[in-house]
Design an enzyme around this catalytic site. Structure first.
Site, PDB file in Angstrom:
ATOM      1  N   HIS A 109       0.814  -1.221   0.000  1.00  5.46           N
ATOM      2  CA  HIS A 109       0.000   0.000   0.000  1.00  5.46           C
ATOM      3  C   HIS A 109       0.846   1.269   0.000  1.00  5.46           C
ATOM      4  O   HIS A 109       0.345   2.345   0.311  1.00  5.46           O
ATOM      5  CB  HIS A 109      -0.947   0.018   1.211  1.00  5.46           C
ATOM      6  CG  HIS A 109      -2.096  -0.945   1.078  1.00  5.46           C
ATOM      7  ND1 HIS A 109      -2.926  -1.272   2.121  1.00  5.46           N
ATOM      8  CD2 HIS A 109      -2.556  -1.637   0.010  1.00  5.46           C
ATOM      9  CE1 HIS A 109      -3.851  -2.130   1.703  1.00  5.46           C
ATOM     10  NE2 HIS A 109      -3.636  -2.380   0.432  1.00  5.46           N
ATOM     11  N   CYS A 136       9.182  17.051  -9.060  1.00  8.43           N
ATOM     12  CA  CYS A 136       9.768  15.733  -9.314  1.00  8.43           C
ATOM     13  C   CYS A 136      11.186  15.886  -9.858  1.00  8.43           C
ATOM     14  O   CYS A 136      11.400  16.605 -10.843  1.00  8.43           O
ATOM     15  CB  CYS A 136       8.882  14.986 -10.315  1.00  8.43           C
ATOM     16  SG  CYS A 136       9.610  13.445 -10.914  1.00  8.43           S
TER      17      CYS A 136
END
Ligand code: OAD
Length: 234
Positions: A109, A136
């Site tokens: 997860h 990013c």
């Protein structure tokens, strides 16, 4: 019964409860004061990125205040000493299994200490707070988000997990309510492939009926006992 060689272990929030990390489905059904759909869906991230980022920033910061407990340590010992195949699959996004020393580990997860680019899909270690608009390093877009698998998104490394379960002689579930798929269905896959199945949980889970054996109690007690017994037989 065939000798146990290959083991798959699934953990959930209950394994970290004794370290002081709240479980999801406690009294009131709130998760740290929030409804899950307000902080753990792609729609929530789109609607209120400040709230979602802040929520995971707080959880990430909390990791500095908690320590692995006896259950994490016992599983790390099993990983180090078990000579057969072993895979620890955790639904937890904390880092307590790896801090205890587990190596053969999948975070299905996602992880609090990772950031994911919503544009290019690159992900990498992230220790600090992660404000919306963070850039990013791979593609340069201001689209970094918490590297958490939200409801409606595909959990990580499912093929690898399914392959390990299909080869397992023993499937063990620890501290999970069995309410969230696909993890809740792993026990059925394991049984289908002929594995023995064991659950260790404080309360009966939604999947208890699928397990050949269910042990009730705190993971910090049950897991070290189980690991000691297993290694003594090996
Ligand atoms: P839950 O909060 O649903 O269930 C935790 C389980 O741990 C319960 O069945 C408790 O009885 C048990 N438990 C509590 N304390 C324990 C202890 N000390 N020892 C042993 N068991 C204990 O948490 P998960 O099943 O992990 O998903 O939840 C599954 C997923 O739902 C999470 O990964 C998260 C959540 O939405 C995402 O974030 C994608």
């Amino acid at each position: 019964m065939t000798a146990i060689r290959n083991i798959v272990i699934l953990t959930g929030a209950g394994v970290s409860a004794e370290s002081g990390i709240a479980t999801f489905r406690g009294p009131g059904g709130l998760w740290e004061g929030h409804r899950v759909e307000d902080v753990c869906t792609p729609q929530a991230l789109h609607r209120d990125p400040e709230l979602v980022h802040r929520f995971y920033d707080e959880r990430r910061a909390k990791l500095g205040e908690v320590e692995p407990n006896a259950a994490h340590r016992a599983l790390a010992r099993l990983d180090a000493e078990w000579t057969g195949e072993l895979l620890l699959v955790t639904q937890n996004v904390d880092d307590l299994h790896e801090r205890a020393g587990s190596k053969r580990l999948i975070h299905m997860h996602g992880e609090l200490k990772s950031a994911l680019c919503a544009r290019c899909g690159d992900s990498g270690a992230w220790e600090e707070s992660l404000p919306p608009g963070s850039v990013c390093g791979n593609c340069g877009a201001a689209t970094l988000r918490p590297d958490i698998v939200f409801f409606g998104e595909m959990p990580y490394r499912m093929e690898e997990i399914e392959r390990a379960i299909s080869r397992a002689d023993l499937f063990v579930s620890i501290g999970t309510s069995g309410a969230v798929y696909p993890a809740a269905g792993f026990v059925q896959t394991a049984r289908y492939h002929g594995a023995d199945t064991l659950e260790m949980n404080l309360d009966p889970s939604e999947g208890s009926g699928w397990f050949a054996e269910s042990r009730r109690g705190p993971a910090g007690v049950l897991v070290p006992e189980w690991v000691d017994g297993l290694l003594a037989q090996a």
